[in-house]
Design a protein around this motif. Structure first.
Motif, PDB file in Angstrom:
ATOM      1  N   GLU A 184     -40.077  22.829   5.817  1.00 58.75           N
ATOM      2  CA  GLU A 184     -39.215  21.944   5.031  1.00 58.75           C
ATOM      3  C   GLU A 184     -40.037  20.878   4.301  1.00 58.75           C
ATOM      4  OE1 GLU A 184     -35.743  18.626   5.741  1.00 58.75           O
ATOM      5  OE2 GLU A 184     -35.966  20.229   7.209  1.00 58.75           O
ATOM      6  N   ARG A 192     -41.990  22.498   1.426  1.00 57.28           N
ATOM      7  CA  ARG A 192     -41.076  22.774   0.307  1.00 57.28           C
ATOM      8  C   ARG A 192     -40.767  21.483  -0.456  1.00 57.28           C
ATOM      9  NH1 ARG A 192     -38.334  25.959   2.799  1.00 57.28           N
ATOM     10  NH2 ARG A 192     -36.921  24.567   3.881  1.00 57.28           N
ATOM     11  N   SER A 193     -40.497  20.410   0.284  1.00 59.39           N
ATOM     12  CA  SER A 193     -40.194  19.118  -0.345  1.00 59.39           C
ATOM     13  C   SER A 193     -41.367  18.622  -1.184  1.00 59.39           C
ATOM     14  CB  SER A 193     -39.853  18.066   0.704  1.00 59.39           C
ATOM     15  OG  SER A 193     -38.678  18.397   1.377  1.00 59.39           O
ATOM     16  N   GLU A 241     -41.806  20.647  -4.412  1.00 58.51           N
ATOM     17  CA  GLU A 241     -40.741  20.459  -5.399  1.00 58.51           C
ATOM     18  C   GLU A 241     -40.761  19.091  -6.067  1.00 58.51           C
ATOM     19  OE1 GLU A 241     -37.190  21.349  -3.220  1.00 58.51           O
ATOM     20  OE2 GLU A 241     -37.563  23.509  -3.276  1.00 58.51           O
ATOM     21  N   VAL A 242     -41.574  18.171  -5.574  1.00 62.82           N
ATOM     22  CA  VAL A 242     -41.631  16.815  -6.106  1.00 62.82           C
ATOM     23  C   VAL A 242     -42.098  16.823  -7.564  1.00 62.82           C
ATOM     24  CG1 VAL A 242     -43.091  14.748  -5.946  1.00 62.82           C
ATOM     25  CG2 VAL A 242     -41.912  15.576  -3.959  1.00 62.82           C
ATOM     26  N   LEU A 279     -42.972  10.691   0.398  1.00 63.82           N
ATOM     27  CA  LEU A 279     -42.920  11.769   1.391  1.00 63.82           C
ATOM     28  C   LEU A 279     -44.126  11.717   2.320  1.00 63.82           C
ATOM     29  CD1 LEU A 279     -41.746  14.824  -0.738  1.00 63.82           C
ATOM     30  CD2 LEU A 279     -40.480  13.709   1.109  1.00 63.82           C
TER      31      LEU A 279
END
Length: 122
Positions: A102, A105-106, A109-110, A119
């Motif tokens: 997770e 992925r975060s 995608e930023v 993050l």
């Protein structure tokens, strides 16, 4: 230690995908054809300056003006820095043993440096 041919191929594919993603992002933000963006990036990577491109390479860029070229150059620089920082952060978190799917992925995608650092902060 040398990278294996398989690893080199994977790195090349990842770099190509990243470059294409950057091209598409810039094309979308500037409302310009991706082929023009690709051509302009190639000229910039070869060391051409914005004034030179604007004056002498109009046929290659499809007539992008100084303002568009300068915006493209700035956006290219920003997005490349962002991608480099993402890679550094992913390596760091992975070395700490705290990288979850997770979180990966975060991070991937930023779209802004500020959000990326938010993050990474914890």
């Amino acid at each position: 230690m040398q990278d294996s041919p398989t690893r080199d191929t994977a790195k090349t594919a990842a770099t190509t995908a990243t470059n294409e993603q950057i091209t598409q992002t810039i094309a979308s933000e500037l409302s310009v054809d991706p082929a023009r963006v690709r051509a302009t990036i190639a000229l910039l990577d070869e060391g051409a300056t914005v004034p030179f491109i604007a004056r002498y390479r109009k046929e290659i860029t499809g007539g992008l003006d100084d303002t568009q070229l300068r915006s493209l150059e700035q956006q290219l620089h920003y997005l490349r820095e962002l991608e480099d920082r993402k890679a550094t952060i992913l390596r760091s978190i992975e070395q700490q043993g705290k990288l979850t799917d997770e979180l990966r992925r975060s991070i991937l995608e930023v779209t802004t440096k500020a959000r990326l650092e938010d993050l990474y902060l914890p």
